[in-house]
Scaffold this motif. Structure first.
Motif, PDB file in Angstrom:
ATOM      1  N   CYS A 107       0.867  -1.187   0.000  1.00 54.02           N
ATOM      2  CA  CYS A 107       0.000   0.000   0.000  1.00 54.02           C
ATOM      3  C   CYS A 107       0.899   1.230   0.000  1.00 54.02           C
ATOM      4  O   CYS A 107       1.716   1.418   0.910  1.00 54.02           O
ATOM      5  N   PHE A 108       0.761   2.052  -1.018  1.00 52.31           N
ATOM      6  CA  PHE A 108       1.626   3.217  -1.197  1.00 52.31           C
ATOM      7  C   PHE A 108       0.969   4.497  -0.676  1.00 52.31           C
ATOM      8  O   PHE A 108       1.524   5.576  -0.811  1.00 52.31           O
ATOM      9  N   CYS A 109      -0.228   4.381  -0.119  1.00 53.63           N
ATOM     10  CA  CYS A 109      -0.972   5.569   0.310  1.00 53.63           C
ATOM     11  C   CYS A 109      -0.330   6.214   1.546  1.00 53.63           C
ATOM     12  O   CYS A 109       0.056   5.522   2.486  1.00 53.63           O
ATOM     13  N   SER A 110      -0.266   7.530   1.541  1.00 48.56           N
ATOM     14  CA  SER A 110       0.110   8.262   2.756  1.00 48.56           C
ATOM     15  C   SER A 110      -1.168   8.451   3.575  1.00 48.56           C
ATOM     16  O   SER A 110      -2.280   8.222   3.071  1.00 48.56           O
ATOM     17  N   ALA A 118       5.265  -3.777  -8.284  1.00 50.18           N
ATOM     18  CA  ALA A 118       6.681  -4.167  -8.285  1.00 50.18           C
ATOM     19  C   ALA A 118       7.537  -3.012  -8.814  1.00 50.18           C
ATOM     20  O   ALA A 118       8.630  -2.743  -8.297  1.00 50.18           O
ATOM     21  N   ARG A 119       7.037  -2.317  -9.825  1.00 53.69           N
ATOM     22  CA  ARG A 119       7.792  -1.193 -10.400  1.00 53.69           C
ATOM     23  C   ARG A 119       7.983  -0.091  -9.349  1.00 53.69           C
ATOM     24  O   ARG A 119       9.076   0.429  -9.160  1.00 53.69           O
ATOM     25  N   ARG A 120       6.902   0.198  -8.606  1.00 52.56           N
ATOM     26  CA  ARG A 120       6.998   1.258  -7.593  1.00 52.56           C
ATOM     27  C   ARG A 120       7.935   0.864  -6.452  1.00 52.56           C
ATOM     28  O   ARG A 120       8.684   1.684  -5.939  1.00 52.56           O
ATOM     29  N   ILE A 121       7.870  -0.418  -6.060  1.00 54.67           N
ATOM     30  CA  ILE A 121       8.756  -0.877  -4.983  1.00 54.67           C
ATOM     31  C   ILE A 121      10.209  -0.778  -5.450  1.00 54.67           C
ATOM     32  O   ILE A 121      11.077  -0.272  -4.722  1.00 54.67           O
ATOM     33  N   ALA A 122      10.465  -1.210  -6.692  1.00 56.46           N
ATOM     34  CA  ALA A 122      11.834  -1.161  -7.227  1.00 56.46           C
ATOM     35  C   ALA A 122      12.333   0.281  -7.293  1.00 56.46           C
ATOM     36  O   ALA A 122      13.524   0.548  -7.133  1.00 56.46           O
ATOM     37  N   ALA A 123      11.405   1.216  -7.522  1.00 56.94           N
ATOM     38  CA  ALA A 123      11.792   2.626  -7.608  1.00 56.94           C
ATOM     39  C   ALA A 123      11.944   3.254  -6.215  1.00 56.94           C
ATOM     40  O   ALA A 123      12.220   4.445  -6.093  1.00 56.94           O
ATOM     41  N   CYS A 167      -5.175   0.629  -2.917  1.00 54.04           N
ATOM     42  CA  CYS A 167      -4.054  -0.099  -3.538  1.00 54.04           C
ATOM     43  C   CYS A 167      -4.340  -1.593  -3.736  1.00 54.04           C
ATOM     44  O   CYS A 167      -3.504  -2.308  -4.277  1.00 54.04           O
ATOM     45  N   ARG A 168      -5.510  -2.029  -3.300  1.00 45.29           N
ATOM     46  CA  ARG A 168      -5.778  -3.479  -3.341  1.00 45.29           C
ATOM     47  C   ARG A 168      -5.770  -4.017  -4.767  1.00 45.29           C
ATOM     48  O   ARG A 168      -5.279  -5.104  -5.026  1.00 45.29           O
ATOM     49  N   ALA A 200       3.529   0.307   2.836  1.00 41.51           N
ATOM     50  CA  ALA A 200       3.187  -0.605   3.940  1.00 41.51           C
ATOM     51  C   ALA A 200       2.727  -1.909   3.297  1.00 41.51           C
ATOM     52  O   ALA A 200       2.558  -1.975   2.079  1.00 41.51           O
ATOM     53  N   TRP A 201       2.546  -2.956   4.131  1.00 43.29           N
ATOM     54  CA  TRP A 201       1.949  -4.195   3.609  1.00 43.29           C
ATOM     55  C   TRP A 201       0.653  -4.425   4.352  1.00 43.29           C
ATOM     56  O   TRP A 201       0.622  -4.440   5.586  1.00 43.29           O
ATOM     57  N   ARG A 202      -0.437  -4.580   3.603  1.00 42.89           N
ATOM     58  CA  ARG A 202      -1.749  -4.790   4.209  1.00 42.89           C
ATOM     59  C   ARG A 202      -2.235  -6.207   3.960  1.00 42.89           C
ATOM     60  O   ARG A 202      -1.960  -6.797   2.914  1.00 42.89           O
TER      61      ARG A 202
END
Ligand code: GLU
Length: 282
Positions: free
Chosen positions: A100-103, A139-144, A130-131, A149-151
């Motif tokens: 989850c990339f949300c602030s 994966a692209r965002r994590i690599a960048a 983000c579900r 977080a992980w939900r």
């Protein structure tokens, strides 16, 4: 009939000095263990931004002053990050987690814009933004290096689990309804494990037979029961204690200016006087 030896724990977070409410919680856990059982102390210091070493020292001093004793070594959650990470990996491998990339601001905006905003014990439920993110995009965002977080995907987790129950020694059998929390966070952006994950794993690893804590944490038990199932952990029993209130009925807490145990001690109070203050009959 031989009773299983009881193991209980008091598990404070060293984010401030202990208060009379903590004394009640610790005494309650020690009483539940009984003279034949084990009463453990566990330091819940996963949140390095809020935990401080002098508060750990204060916990030891305050509990010893109250007359409590516990075996060494005292487990510290900050030393168990590898265990939490492995559990997260196994849940990820089963497809039960999503990044989850949300602030906080993103979530608040999304909730404000939606027609209905269901509430859970910790406030409005995560709206699930983000579900549905395609896995390549995640994966692209994590690599960048995007913070995330992980939900737990609660819908998927519930589909995987049978109807679960748990036993509260005062309240009896309860059906687990972890869905009241929605897609809970199991690893935070700034901390690689959440309270729910660390507590479920540690209670199992330490062989806790009865989890005792204040009734403010009763709803969390629904999530812990589900995590125990998903992670193949044993199921303990639970007992939740009353919360202390001031003369006007408000919950005694740090933010309402409750005295600390060390300030009471410095002012000359005895452990017996503190026990009387919290209505502890022994
Ligand atoms: N560490 C938590 C707290 O200080 C308590 C956790 C528990 O007893 O489950 O509020």
């Amino acid at each position: 009939m031989t009773r299983r030896a009881e193991t209980t724990r008091f598990a404070p977070s060293p984010t401030g000095p202990l208060h009379p409410g903590h004394a009640l919680s610790a005494l309650f856990a020690a009483r539940e263990a009984g003279p034949e059982g084990s009463f453990l102390l566990r330091i819940e210091d996963i949140d390095s931004t809020r935990c401080r070493e002098p508060f750990v020292e204060g916990i030891f001093a305050d509990l010893a002053w109250l007359g409590l004793a516990w075996p060494a070594p005292v487990w510290r959650q900050s030393a168990r990050m590898g265990t939490y990470a492995r559990a997260l990996d196994s849940l990820k491998a089963e497809g039960l987690l999503y990044p989850c990339f949300c602030s906080r601001a993103d979530i608040a905006r999304e909730i404000a814009a939606s027609a209905s905003a269901p509430h859970g014990p910790d406030g409005p439920l995560y709206p699930g933004t983000c579900r549905g993110l395609p896995s390549e995009e995640a994966a692209r965002r994590i690599a960048a290096g995007a913070p995330h977080a992980w939900r737990l995907d609660m819908g998927k987790a519930l589909a995987r689990a049978p109807r679960l129950a748990w036993h509260d020694r005062d309240r009896g059998s309860r059906t687990a309804t972890p869905e009241i929390f929605g897609d809970v966070v199991l690893a935070r952006r700034d901390t690689p494990a959440s309270y729910h994950l660390a507590v479920a794993l540690d209670d199992a690893a330490q062989g806790i037979t009865c989890v005792t804590r204040g009734e403010d944490l009763l709803p969390a038990t629904h999530v812990h029961r589900l995590l125990q199932y998903l992670l193949n952990l044993p199921t303990p029993e639970w007992r939740h204690h009353r919360l202390l209130a001031d003369a006007s009925g408000h919950r005694l807490a740090k933010r309402t200016g409750a005295p600390t145990l060390s300030s009471l001690r410095d002012a000359g109070a005895t452990p017996e006087e503190v026990k009387a203050l919290i209505g502890w009959a022994g």
